[in-house]
Design a protein around this motif. Structure first.
Motif, PDB file in Angstrom:
ATOM      1  N   GLU A  10       0.839  -1.190   0.000  1.00 55.13           N
ATOM      2  CA  GLU A  10       0.000   0.000   0.000  1.00 55.13           C
ATOM      3  C   GLU A  10       0.877   1.243   0.000  1.00 55.13           C
ATOM      4  O   GLU A  10       1.892   1.293   0.677  1.00 55.13           O
ATOM      5  N   PHE A  11       0.465   2.248  -0.753  1.00 55.65           N
ATOM      6  CA  PHE A  11       1.212   3.497  -0.777  1.00 55.65           C
ATOM      7  C   PHE A  11       0.726   4.375   0.367  1.00 55.65           C
ATOM      8  O   PHE A  11      -0.464   4.581   0.540  1.00 55.65           O
ATOM      9  N   MET A  12       1.659   4.850   1.146  1.00 59.90           N
ATOM     10  CA  MET A  12       1.319   5.734   2.255  1.00 59.90           C
ATOM     11  C   MET A  12       1.691   7.160   1.884  1.00 59.90           C
ATOM     12  O   MET A  12       2.704   7.388   1.229  1.00 59.90           O
ATOM     13  N   THR A  13       0.887   8.102   2.329  1.00 62.35           N
ATOM     14  CA  THR A  13       1.222   9.504   2.144  1.00 62.35           C
ATOM     15  C   THR A  13       2.392   9.851   3.058  1.00 62.35           C
ATOM     16  O   THR A  13       2.713   9.091   3.979  1.00 62.35           O
ATOM     17  N   ASP A  14       3.004  11.000   2.817  1.00 61.72           N
ATOM     18  CA  ASP A  14       4.098  11.433   3.687  1.00 61.72           C
ATOM     19  C   ASP A  14       3.635  11.502   5.137  1.00 61.72           C
ATOM     20  O   ASP A  14       4.353  11.086   6.047  1.00 61.72           O
ATOM     21  N   GLN A  15       2.437  12.009   5.349  1.00 62.86           N
ATOM     22  CA  GLN A  15       1.913  12.126   6.713  1.00 62.86           C
ATOM     23  C   GLN A  15       1.761  10.750   7.356  1.00 62.86           C
ATOM     24  O   GLN A  15       2.104  10.549   8.518  1.00 62.86           O
ATOM     25  N   VAL A  21       5.275   9.379   8.152  1.00 63.74           N
ATOM     26  CA  VAL A  21       5.828  10.013   9.350  1.00 63.74           C
ATOM     27  C   VAL A  21       5.179   9.430  10.592  1.00 63.74           C
ATOM     28  O   VAL A  21       5.868   9.051  11.546  1.00 63.74           O
ATOM     29  N   GLU A  22       3.867   9.329  10.593  1.00 65.46           N
ATOM     30  CA  GLU A  22       3.166   8.803  11.759  1.00 65.46           C
ATOM     31  C   GLU A  22       3.540   7.342  12.004  1.00 65.46           C
ATOM     32  O   GLU A  22       3.775   6.939  13.141  1.00 65.46           O
ATOM     33  N   GLY A  23       3.628   6.550  10.943  1.00 66.62           N
ATOM     34  CA  GLY A  23       4.026   5.157  11.093  1.00 66.62           C
ATOM     35  C   GLY A  23       5.438   5.025  11.646  1.00 66.62           C
ATOM     36  O   GLY A  23       5.701   4.203  12.527  1.00 66.62           O
ATOM     37  N   CYS A  24       6.345   5.862  11.145  1.00 71.03           N
ATOM     38  CA  CYS A  24       7.734   5.825  11.643  1.00 71.03           C
ATOM     39  C   CYS A  24       7.806   6.279  13.093  1.00 71.03           C
ATOM     40  O   CYS A  24       8.578   5.720  13.883  1.00 71.03           O
ATOM     41  N   ARG A  25       6.991   7.263  13.465  1.00 71.23           N
ATOM     42  CA  ARG A  25       6.956   7.712  14.870  1.00 71.23           C
ATOM     43  C   ARG A  25       6.536   6.581  15.793  1.00 71.23           C
ATOM     44  O   ARG A  25       6.991   6.491  16.931  1.00 71.23           O
ATOM     45  N   GLN A  26       5.673   5.711  15.271  1.00 75.47           N
ATOM     46  CA  GLN A  26       5.174   4.593  16.075  1.00 75.47           C
ATOM     47  C   GLN A  26       6.057   3.348  15.951  1.00 75.47           C
ATOM     48  O   GLN A  26       5.737   2.316  16.531  1.00 75.47           O
ATOM     49  N   GLY A  27       7.144   3.457  15.182  1.00 71.68           N
ATOM     50  CA  GLY A  27       8.064   2.328  15.037  1.00 71.68           C
ATOM     51  C   GLY A  27       7.584   1.257  14.071  1.00 71.68           C
ATOM     52  O   GLY A  27       8.069   0.123  14.101  1.00 71.68           O
ATOM     53  N   ASP A  28       6.650   1.606  13.174  1.00 75.08           N
ATOM     54  CA  ASP A  28       6.116   0.668  12.186  1.00 75.08           C
ATOM     55  C   ASP A  28       7.192   0.361  11.144  1.00 75.08           C
ATOM     56  O   ASP A  28       7.609   1.233  10.390  1.00 75.08           O
ATOM     57  N   ARG A  29       7.639  -0.888  11.105  1.00 78.89           N
ATOM     58  CA  ARG A  29       8.717  -1.294  10.180  1.00 78.89           C
ATOM     59  C   ARG A  29       8.299  -1.145   8.718  1.00 78.89           C
ATOM     60  O   ARG A  29       9.136  -0.849   7.868  1.00 78.89           O
ATOM     61  N   CYS A  30       7.033  -1.367   8.407  1.00 79.59           N
ATOM     62  CA  CYS A  30       6.560  -1.197   7.024  1.00 79.59           C
ATOM     63  C   CYS A  30       6.678   0.264   6.592  1.00 79.59           C
ATOM     64  O   CYS A  30       7.113   0.563   5.474  1.00 79.59           O
ATOM     65  N   ALA A  31       6.315   1.164   7.471  1.00 82.93           N
ATOM     66  CA  ALA A  31       6.427   2.590   7.161  1.00 82.93           C
ATOM     67  C   ALA A  31       7.892   2.988   7.008  1.00 82.93           C
ATOM     68  O   ALA A  31       8.250   3.736   6.093  1.00 82.93           O
ATOM     69  N   GLN A  32       8.736   2.466   7.897  1.00 85.75           N
ATOM     70  CA  GLN A  32      10.159   2.773   7.804  1.00 85.75           C
ATOM     71  C   GLN A  32      10.745   2.254   6.494  1.00 85.75           C
ATOM     72  O   GLN A  32      11.512   2.955   5.832  1.00 85.75           O
ATOM     73  N   ARG A  33      10.383   1.050   6.132  1.00 85.72           N
ATOM     74  CA  ARG A  33      10.878   0.476   4.878  1.00 85.72           C
ATOM     75  C   ARG A  33      10.415   1.302   3.685  1.00 85.72           C
ATOM     76  O   ARG A  33      11.197   1.591   2.789  1.00 85.72           O
ATOM     77  N   GLN A  34       9.133   1.683   3.674  1.00 80.10           N
ATOM     78  CA  GLN A  34       8.620   2.457   2.548  1.00 80.10           C
ATOM     79  C   GLN A  34       9.301   3.821   2.479  1.00 80.10           C
ATOM     80  O   GLN A  34       9.668   4.281   1.403  1.00 80.10           O
ATOM     81  N   LEU A  35       9.492   4.469   3.616  1.00 79.05           N
ATOM     82  CA  LEU A  35      10.169   5.764   3.630  1.00 79.05           C
ATOM     83  C   LEU A  35      11.592   5.611   3.075  1.00 79.05           C
ATOM     84  O   LEU A  35      12.023   6.379   2.217  1.00 79.05           O
ATOM     85  N   ILE A  74      12.415  11.569  13.665  1.00 78.81           N
ATOM     86  CA  ILE A  74      11.185  11.740  12.893  1.00 78.81           C
ATOM     87  C   ILE A  74      10.116  12.495  13.677  1.00 78.81           C
ATOM     88  O   ILE A  74       9.302  13.209  13.104  1.00 78.81           O
ATOM     89  N   GLY A  75      10.144  12.408  14.981  1.00 76.45           N
ATOM     90  CA  GLY A  75       9.189  13.135  15.816  1.00 76.45           C
ATOM     91  C   GLY A  75       9.363  14.635  15.728  1.00 76.45           C
ATOM     92  O   GLY A  75       8.455  15.391  16.065  1.00 76.45           O
ATOM     93  N   GLN A  76      10.524  15.094  15.272  1.00 73.90           N
ATOM     94  CA  GLN A  76      10.781  16.531  15.142  1.00 73.90           C
ATOM     95  C   GLN A  76      10.257  17.101  13.834  1.00 73.90           C
ATOM     96  O   GLN A  76      10.213  18.318  13.661  1.00 73.90           O
ATOM     97  N   PHE A  77       9.897  16.237  12.878  1.00 78.44           N
ATOM     98  CA  PHE A  77       9.361  16.723  11.612  1.00 78.44           C
ATOM     99  C   PHE A  77       7.970  17.278  11.846  1.00 78.44           C
ATOM    100  O   PHE A  77       7.086  16.584  12.325  1.00 78.44           O
ATOM    101  N   ARG A  78       7.781  18.547  11.535  1.00 77.75           N
ATOM    102  CA  ARG A  78       6.517  19.238  11.840  1.00 77.75           C
ATOM    103  C   ARG A  78       5.613  19.413  10.627  1.00 77.75           C
ATOM    104  O   ARG A  78       4.562  20.023  10.726  1.00 77.75           O
ATOM    105  N   GLY A  79       6.051  18.931   9.479  1.00 76.06           N
ATOM    106  CA  GLY A  79       5.221  19.072   8.289  1.00 76.06           C
ATOM    107  C   GLY A  79       5.361  20.413   7.610  1.00 76.06           C
ATOM    108  O   GLY A  79       4.660  20.701   6.655  1.00 76.06           O
ATOM    109  N   VAL A  80       6.276  21.240   8.110  1.00 80.55           N
ATOM    110  CA  VAL A  80       6.553  22.518   7.447  1.00 80.55           C
ATOM    111  C   VAL A  80       7.579  22.213   6.368  1.00 80.55           C
ATOM    112  O   VAL A  80       8.679  21.762   6.660  1.00 80.55           O
ATOM    113  N   GLY A  81       7.212  22.404   5.121  1.00 80.19           N
ATOM    114  CA  GLY A  81       8.085  21.992   4.031  1.00 80.19           C
ATOM    115  C   GLY A  81       7.858  20.516   3.741  1.00 80.19           C
ATOM    116  O   GLY A  81       7.037  19.846   4.376  1.00 80.19           O
TER     117      GLY A  81
END
Length: 176
Positions: A5-10, A13-27, A64-71
């Motif tokens: 599944e394709f995840m949006t940037d948001q 980011v949320e998946g990586c913040r939660q330690g989701d390995r699938c999100a980390q791999r996709q990023l 990744i928790g410091q990314f605020r979505g600005v830019g």
């Protein structure tokens, strides 16, 4: 979430913040090629580029928790990668001596290839090479490069000028 599944940037980011390995791999898969290209052009060494890429993504996942979505997410990651690449090569001189003004127009031969130009770019000092690549190749503005590299806008401009002088001199020596 399935990796296919394709995840949006948001969502990434949320998946990586939660330690989701699938999100980390996709990023990682989404950004690793462009980031490798950027850090390789700065470090000018495959092994160093791989080291920087690895260290950079570790930093991305840690912060990744410091990314605020600005830019953009890609811009935020690129800032981390560029700074890591510059730290890797920090043993080089911070500022290079000024060269004599060489602003006279040069007529380049028709057979000037991208490979030759790329070789010349790889031979200029790393710090001005980084500024040159970010501005002339990647399309960033001086203000953005200054923020990314933690330098002043004036330093960005002078390093770009210096890089262009060096390229002009190097290419002129190869073709004249």
């Amino acid at each position: 979430m399935l990796i296919s599944e394709f995840m949006t940037d948001q969502q990434l980011v949320e998946g990586c913040r939660q330690g989701d390995r699938c999100a980390q791999r996709q990023l990682f898969e989404q950004f690793q090629r462009i980031m490798y290209s950027t850090v390789y052009r700065i470090t000018n060494d495959e092994d160093d580029a791989h080291d920087v890429l690895q260290e950079g993504f570790i930093q991305v996942f840690k912060d990744i928790g410091q990314f605020r979505g600005v830019g953009s997410l890609g811009g935020w990651i690129k800032t981390i990668m560029v700074r890591k690449a510059l730290r890797k090569i920090q043993h080089e001189k911070r500022y290079e001596p000024l060269l004599p003004d060489s602003t006279a127009a040069i007529i380049w031969p028709d057979d000037l290839s991208g490979e030759v130009l790329d070789q010349a770019i790889r031979e200029i000092p790393a710090k001005c090479r980084a500024v040159f690549l970010l501005i002339e190749v990647e399309g960033y503005a001086h203000r953005e490069v200054a923020d990314m590299l933690s330098i002043s806008e004036g330093t960005s401009k002078s390093q770009l000028h210096y890089a262009k002088q060096l390229l002009r001199i190097k290419l002129k020596s190869w073709y004249v």
